[in-house]
Design a protein around this motif. Structure first.
Motif, PDB file in Angstrom:
ATOM      1  N   TYR A 122       0.840  -1.204   0.000  1.00 39.73           N
ATOM      2  CA  TYR A 122       0.000   0.000   0.000  1.00 39.73           C
ATOM      3  C   TYR A 122       0.873   1.252   0.000  1.00 39.73           C
ATOM      4  CZ  TYR A 122      -3.435  -3.400   1.579  1.00 39.73           C
ATOM      5  OH  TYR A 122      -4.239  -4.496   1.691  1.00 39.73           O
ATOM      6  N   GLU A 142      -8.861   3.662  -0.397  1.00 40.62           N
ATOM      7  CA  GLU A 142      -8.214   2.916  -1.469  1.00 40.62           C
ATOM      8  C   GLU A 142      -6.929   2.243  -1.002  1.00 40.62           C
ATOM      9  OE1 GLU A 142      -7.625   5.529  -4.820  1.00 40.62           O
ATOM     10  OE2 GLU A 142      -9.624   6.369  -4.589  1.00 40.62           O
ATOM     11  N   LEU A 143      -6.156   2.930  -0.166  1.00 35.57           N
ATOM     12  CA  LEU A 143      -4.832   2.419   0.195  1.00 35.57           C
ATOM     13  C   LEU A 143      -4.618   2.306   1.701  1.00 35.57           C
ATOM     14  CD1 LEU A 143      -2.553   4.402  -2.295  1.00 35.57           C
ATOM     15  CD2 LEU A 143      -3.356   2.078  -2.510  1.00 35.57           C
ATOM     16  N   SER A 144      -5.656   2.488   2.470  1.00 37.36           N
ATOM     17  CA  SER A 144      -5.522   2.365   3.932  1.00 37.36           C
ATOM     18  C   SER A 144      -4.382   3.228   4.475  1.00 37.36           C
ATOM     19  CB  SER A 144      -5.248   0.930   4.328  1.00 37.36           C
ATOM     20  OG  SER A 144      -6.293   0.121   3.975  1.00 37.36           O
TER      21      SER A 144
END
Lengths: 543, 287
Positions: free
Chosen positions: B123, B187-189
């Motif tokens: 991520y 979306e990407l934490s």
């Protein structure tokens, strides 16, 4: 029974089906496994959708294991149920996945839960966990609900621990697990693994602690958002199987509450969609408007959620003049604020741009996978159980079924937006036409071994409950929630899409997984366990 | 000496006030959301809490800590230089201070990317590349417009055109919606920050806040200098105008959604490149 249905039955008989029972809305046929594929193909080619299939252990009553394939003929408003019996010694049934792709999951589930082997296709465990022993099938009648088979621990940690949650976190706070294989930011393939917290509710209903009367309250707990749909569908299945005539007023009240539930569910979803696109103003205001609906639900039923008013033969709470007045006032407020919100939301450039042309599900793919609800309607399939198989008081109201052909995320947004407005109009009509009389039958009886299929249009699509009655409680109760039908479509929607669009696309089916997600790995060497959370971290906790 | 002291004081005030401005933004966001929201000092409370936690070094530790430390140093130095430049330079002359400011600004962005990759988390790496894409599509124009404003002389149309470019680029620099794609929580934490916790997350949070302060002050200074102010007046006025610019930045971010990783940079290029060509043409025409 219409002429079209009669013709279809004749055709199915010609292909080897034997009519077992014909009811107003259902036709039951027994089919030998050798004829199953040709019958399934014939049904599918006439426009039938596969609603679900259900493995049933009928050894106590018929000496066989069976799989019931439930097909819905939406245009005729009739369900055709194919029962394929096999003996325990030779419990094998050929797959119909090639003819009916939507049968993929339910075949595997029947294999797991009842132990009928599915031939002619690759098989894997769908519902049972990795550590469940071989040869034990929970929905067989000789498996006691309270039994806890020994877990089959691995002596070494499974390799999956290395990449426990896939390369990507799709950000829904539920126990879904998607592995998105990406080339740069482009998704090239998708693998979904679910059922992490399978609760065994169907088996629980067969346990001694439950009776017909108690199961509505269990059914309502299947879903934390649209639970009333499940209790309504359950009571409808039992009422149909037992031939119980529900008072008209009760049917109206159920319909009103179902639409109230749709309102809060769609508003919730709209907020989540806005949040995923970074538009938190939309998120907060959608939920603020939803709060009016939640307060109304509490006023009408006593609870904001999990209303608990459904009983077999009617409802537990009546509506008085004050409540009806409050409904109309709340709806007027919700409508006014909702229209403003949608106007603003859809004018935000990022919302429209990111929802348009993303997560496309074509009409043919939607048809092949028998998707349901707003997902189907956004892909051009005119499917709405309220219209196709009118139940409760829906035959008394007129409403429009929103239909879009684009099949993208924006289409699914717009379907839900229009459905909110339609729901408001439906409730108004129901309030206006609410008849007098009792809200429940005084007494009822359920004869054993009667069958019925019930379907309700939940906010996420068609919810199906299939029941075979037993003594004091169901012999078999099969629940098929709409998300079960829609998740397989995500593969088609995500492949080739941008990684950034994945959260919205996954959310666009309004998935309802279950509660807390965690994957527990036992390490026999240290005696500890590790809880792998979906957000990607690994935390240690004591046993 | 006086200039140095003034710069130091102004920079310290900036560093102290930046989290307060962030708190104001949170309060403003909450008001538009119809929420009560946290106290204005909440960002400071968050930072104090984070710094009181145990130090957890993520995988790829040394690089991560080093880049984080260098990143925040570069940002503080950038703010100091931004304050220093109007005091010691003459309008129309690009001195070593201006070159150093540009270099530090670029280095801070580059360090964010290095930090992201150093964390050895998918991520974070994706977030780092997103940061890189955004930087590529906006920072050259930021540098161009800043230099144009510093060295452009008395050409009102040219200055206004440069100011427009700088305003857009400074907003992108602030990593707010729609350009928060490197972190993009759903979306990407948290993307570039995913592996950070405790004091390290505190430093990363401070870094974000300082970046926003820098973006706001840079825009404020550009506005003030375009209006004809320089030296002490410019410094005082830009510091006074910074919270107003911050609020405008906040309002824009509140009213928009997040862009997509391919759409955002493309839109920036399609906007900034023609604007830059027009600006150069205006310069050529002597306007």
């Amino acid at each position: 029974m219409t002429e079209s249905v009669s013709k279809l039955i004749e055709e199915l008989k010609r292909l080897g089906g034997r009519v077992e029972e014909v009811k107003d809305r259902e036709v039951y046929l027994v089919v030998g496994r050798d004829n199953l594929r040709s019958l399934a193909k014939a049904l599918y080619s006439t426009g039938a959708y596969l609603k679900t299939c259900a493995g049933v252990d009928e050894r106590q009553v018929q000496g066989v294991l069976s799989i019931y394939y439930i097909f819905g003929l939406d245009e005729l408003g009739v369900d055709v149920v194919l029962r394929v019996p096999v003996t325990e010694d030779d419990a094998k049934i050929p797959t119909i996945v090639l003819e009916v792709p939507a049968a993929d999951w339910c075949e595997l589930e029947a294999r797991d839960m009842v132990g009928v082997e599915i031939t002619g296709r690759p098989v894997r465990r769908l519902v049972l966990p990795e550590d469940w022993p071989e040869g034990i099938h929970p929905l067989r009648k000789d498996f006691d609900y309270s039994a806890r088979p020994p877990r089959r621990f691995r002596s070494e940690l499974p390799e999956e621990v290395g990449v426990p949650l896939g390369p990507y976190h799709p950000a829904l706070h539920e126990p879904e697990y998607f592995e998105l294989y990406v080339d740069g930011e482009k998704v090239v393939d998708v693998v979904y693994r679910g059922f992490h917290v399978h609760r065994g509710i169907e088996k629980l209903a067969e346990s001694p602690r439950f009776t017909y009367k108690q199961i509505p309250f269990l059914a309502e707990r299947i879903c934390g958002i649209c639970g009333f749909v499940h209790s309504s569908c359950y009571v409808m299945a039992v009422e149909r199987a037992a031939g119980i005539e529900v008072p008209e007023r009760a049917e109206f009240i159920r319909s009103i509450v179902l639409e109230v539930e749709r309102l809060h569910s769609h508003l919730l979803w709209l907020g989540v969609a806005a949040h995923l696109l970074g538009y938190d103003v939309g998120f907060m205001h959608a939920w603020r408007i939803r709060e009016h609906v939640m307060v109304l639900a509490e006023y009408l039923t006593g609870s904001r959620k999990t209303y608990g008013i459904n009983i077999i033969g009617g409802v537990r709470r009546d509506l008085n003049v004050d409540k009806l007045d409050r409904i109309l006032k709340t709806l007027a407020k919700v409508r006014e604020e909702f229209v403003k919100l949608v106007e603003v939301m859809l004018s935000v450039p990022q919302i429209k741009l990111r929802a348009s042309g993303t997560g496309i599900l074509s009409r043919s793919e939607a048809r092949a996978l028998s998707v349901v609800g707003p997902v189907a309607r956004a892909s051009g399939l005119y499917r709405d159980i309220r219209k196709d198989y009118p139940y409760f008081a829906y035959r008394e109201v007129s409403f429009k079924v929103p239909l879009y052909t684009e099949g993208d995320n924006l289409a699914r947004v717009l379907v839900r937006v229009e459905e909110v407005l339609e729901s408001i109009e439906i409730i108004k009509q129901l309030v206006d036409k609410l008849p007098g009389g009792p809200v429940a039958v005084e007494s009822w009886d359920v004869p054993p071994y009667r069958r019925a299929v019930a379907a309700i249009e939940a906010p996420r699509g068609e919810d199906v409950h299939f029941i075979i009655t037993g003594v004091g409680k169901p012999y078999r109760w099969r629940v098929r929630a709409p998300t079960y039908q829609n998740i397989p479509a995500l593969r088609a929607m995500l492949r080739g899409a941008s990684l950034a669009d994945a959260p919205l696309t996954i959310a666009s089916i309004d998935p309802c997984f279950s509660c807390t997600d965690r994957l527990v790995v036992y390490d026999l060497r240290t005696g500890s366990r590790r809880v792998l959370r979906i957000a990607g971290g690994v935390s240690a906790c004591p046993l | 000496m006086l200039h140095s002291i003034l710069t130091l004081v102004a920079s310290l005030v900036g560093v102290v006030l930046a989290p307060v401005y962030d708190g104001l933004e949170r309060k403003l966001r909450a008001a538009i959301h119809t929420r009560i929201g946290p106290p204005v000092l909440q960002t400071w409370y968050d930072l104090v809490k984070l710094f009181s936690k145990e130090l957890v070094i993520p995988e790829g530790g040394t690089w991560c800590v080093l880049t984080l430390a260098l990143e925040i140093t570069a940002l503080v130095a950038s703010i100091a230089l931004l304050n220093y430049i109007p005091l010691v330079t003459i309008p129309g002359v690009v001195g070593v201070e201006v070159a150093a400011f540009i270099a530090l600004l670029t280095v801070a962005t580059a360090l964010t990317m290095v930090r992201a990759v150093a964390q050895n988390n998918v991520y974070s790496v994706v977030g780092g590349f997103r940061e890189f894409t955004l930087a590529l599509s906006s920072e050259p124009f930021l540098v161009f417009s800043y230099l144009a404003l510093v060295a452009g002389g008395e050409r009102p149309v040219f200055r206004i055109s440069s100011l427009l470019i700088l305003t857009i680029c400074a907003y992108v620099l602030s990593s707010r919606i729609p350009y928060d794609i490197a972190e993009a929580e759903p979306e990407l934490s948290a993307g570039v920050n995913i592996e950070l916790a405790g004091p390290l997350l505190g430093v990363a949070t401070m870094s974000t806040v300082l970046r926003r302060f820098l973006a706001a002050e840079l825009t404020a200074l550009a506005l003030v200098s375009t209006a004809g102010f320089w030296s002490y007046q410019a410094l005082v006025l830009s510091l006074a105008l910074t919270p107003a610019v911050w609020v405008v930045h906040a309002l824009v971010s509140i009213l928009l959604g997040r862009t997509r990783v391919d759409v955002g940079p493309r839109t920036l290029l399609l906007t900034l490149f023609p604007l830059s060509v027009v600006t150069i043409t205006i310069y050529g025409l002597g306007l």
